[in-house]
Structures are given as structure tokens and as C-alpha cells.
Write a protein that holds these residues in place. Structure first.
Motif, short mmCIF file in Angstrom:
data_model
loop_
_atom_site.label_atom_id
_atom_site.label_comp_id
_atom_site.label_asym_id
_atom_site.label_seq_id
_atom_site.Cartn_x
_atom_site.Cartn_y
_atom_site.Cartn_z
N ARG A 208 34.06 47.99 32.96
CA ARG A 208 35.20 48.92 32.96
C ARG A 208 35.41 49.46 31.55
NH1 ARG A 208 37.51 50.44 37.28
NH2 ARG A 208 37.90 49.03 38.98
N LEU A 209 35.73 50.72 31.49
CA LEU A 209 36.02 51.37 30.23
C LEU A 209 37.32 50.79 29.68
CD1 LEU A 209 35.08 53.61 28.33
CD2 LEU A 209 36.44 55.20 29.68
N ASN A 210 37.30 50.40 28.42
CA ASN A 210 38.48 49.78 27.81
C ASN A 210 39.05 50.73 26.75
OD1 ASN A 210 40.44 47.98 27.07
ND2 ASN A 210 39.08 46.68 25.86
N VAL A 211 39.78 51.74 27.22
CA VAL A 211 40.44 52.69 26.31
C VAL A 211 41.88 52.89 26.79
CG1 VAL A 211 38.31 53.90 25.66
CG2 VAL A 211 39.63 54.71 27.59
N PRO A 212 42.77 53.16 25.89
CA PRO A 212 44.17 53.37 26.29
C PRO A 212 44.29 54.50 27.31
CG PRO A 212 43.98 53.21 23.89
CD PRO A 212 42.58 53.26 24.45
N VAL B 63 43.29 54.42 30.48
CA VAL B 63 42.31 54.36 31.57
C VAL B 63 42.94 53.85 32.86
CG1 VAL B 63 41.33 52.06 31.18
CG2 VAL B 63 39.90 53.89 32.12
N GLU B 64 44.00 53.06 32.74
CA GLU B 64 44.65 52.53 33.93
C GLU B 64 45.31 53.63 34.78
OE1 GLU B 64 47.61 52.37 30.56
OE2 GLU B 64 45.52 51.81 30.79
#
Length: 171
Positions: free
Chosen positions: A158-162, A164-165
């Protein structure tokens, strides 16, 4: 006398994993005349990440994006194209492209057309050249091979960037 000696192994080659590498190993070894098996957890995972999650879906999405971009550029020539892209129809297109490849990347096709034994289940080593395959029904099947090739692939992270949720994930 008169009896054929038993092969010391069930197979010449077993490929564990039905992605690009496992398919390549199993098909090429079978075409060279070796008795070959391919082990994959489920028929739906044959084709691996390329077919199911990566190459094929992403190229289909890129194709759609180019079509949309070209349509929007057509105003330059006096054609007015409007509306929103229907993501459900885009995903239908992606699944159609996957189905074209899945027609020859599945257990039945590989067995019938290519002569590769496909075992659906989870493999674990039971010895240096011995495997136990846990079948979907819970049963177990011991198999052996002179050569066992691990082609278990990778998994996307999973992409872990602010933020993304807040992005919808479509499958």
C-alpha cells in the motif's frame, strides 16, 4: 522382469507459483519434454501479479486514459465531447482484457493443451526434493521432483503517503 522401474521422482520439474516466472518455467520445461508440474494456491491466481494486479490492468487503464485524453483534445477540431468517465465501465474493460489472457492462463488449459500437471493448493517442503501440497478440500498430496523452482513472486505494498486513505480502491 517385465516391470518398468519406477521413476525416483514424480516430476522432473515442479514450479511453485503460477505467475510469469512459474508459467515460463513450467511451459518451457514441458516443451523440452520434461514431466512438469505447476503449483498455485488457486486457479484465479494463475497469471500472478501481472495478470491480476499489475501489468494487464495498468496497461488497460493507460489505454482508457489515452482514449479519454484524445477525446478531450478533439475540441481543437470542433468536436465537443462531454460527460464523466464511468469508472464501473472502465473496470469492466479491464476485466475483459484480463479474461482474454485468462483464457489460456488457467489450470484446465495448462493441463489439456500444454500437458502441465497443475496442482491447486499450498506447497510446503517435506524434504530436499519432496513437497506436500495442501489441497483446497483440506487433503494433502505428497509430490517429488528432481528440480523444484520457487517462483513465489512479490506482493504490492500500500502506498504510504498522506491523504491516501481518501482514495477509493477499485477491484
Amino acid at each position: 522382469p517385465g516391470q518398468t522401474p519406477k521413476m525416483p521422482f514424480d516430476y522432473d520439474v515442479i514450479a511453485i507459483g503460477g505467475g510469469s516466472a512459474g508459467l515460463g518455467v513450467a511451459l518451457s520445461m514441458r516443451r523440452l519434454g520434461l514431466k512438469t508440474a505447476l503449483i498455485e494456491r488457486s486457479d484465479q491466481r494463475i497469471g500472478g501479479d501481472c495478470l491480476n494486479d499489475g501489468c494487464v490492468p495498468s496497461k488497460a487503464l493507460i489505454h482508457v486514459a489515452r482514449q479519454v485524453w484524445a477525446a478531450r483534445q478533439s475540441t481543437r477540431f470542433g468536436l465537443n465531447v462531454g460527460g464523466n468517465v464511468a469508472l464501473d465501465r472502465v473496470m469492466d474493460y479491464v476485466r475483459e482484457r484480463q479474461a482474454v489472457i485468462r483464457a489460456h492462463e488457467n489450470a484446465e488449459f495448462l493441463r489439456q493443451t500444454e500437458g502441465v500437471d497443475v496442482l491447486l493448493g499450498e506447497a510446503r517442503f517435506a524434504g530436499p526434493q519432496q513437497l506436500t501440497v495442501t489441497l483446497p478440500d483440506g487433503g494433502e498430496r505428497p509430490v517429488s521432483a528432481k528440480n523444484i523452482v520457487l517462483c513465489t513472486g512479490s506482493q504490492p505494498q500500500r502506498l504510504n503517503v498522506p491523504g491516501v486513505e481518501h482514495v477509493a480502491v477499485y477491484t
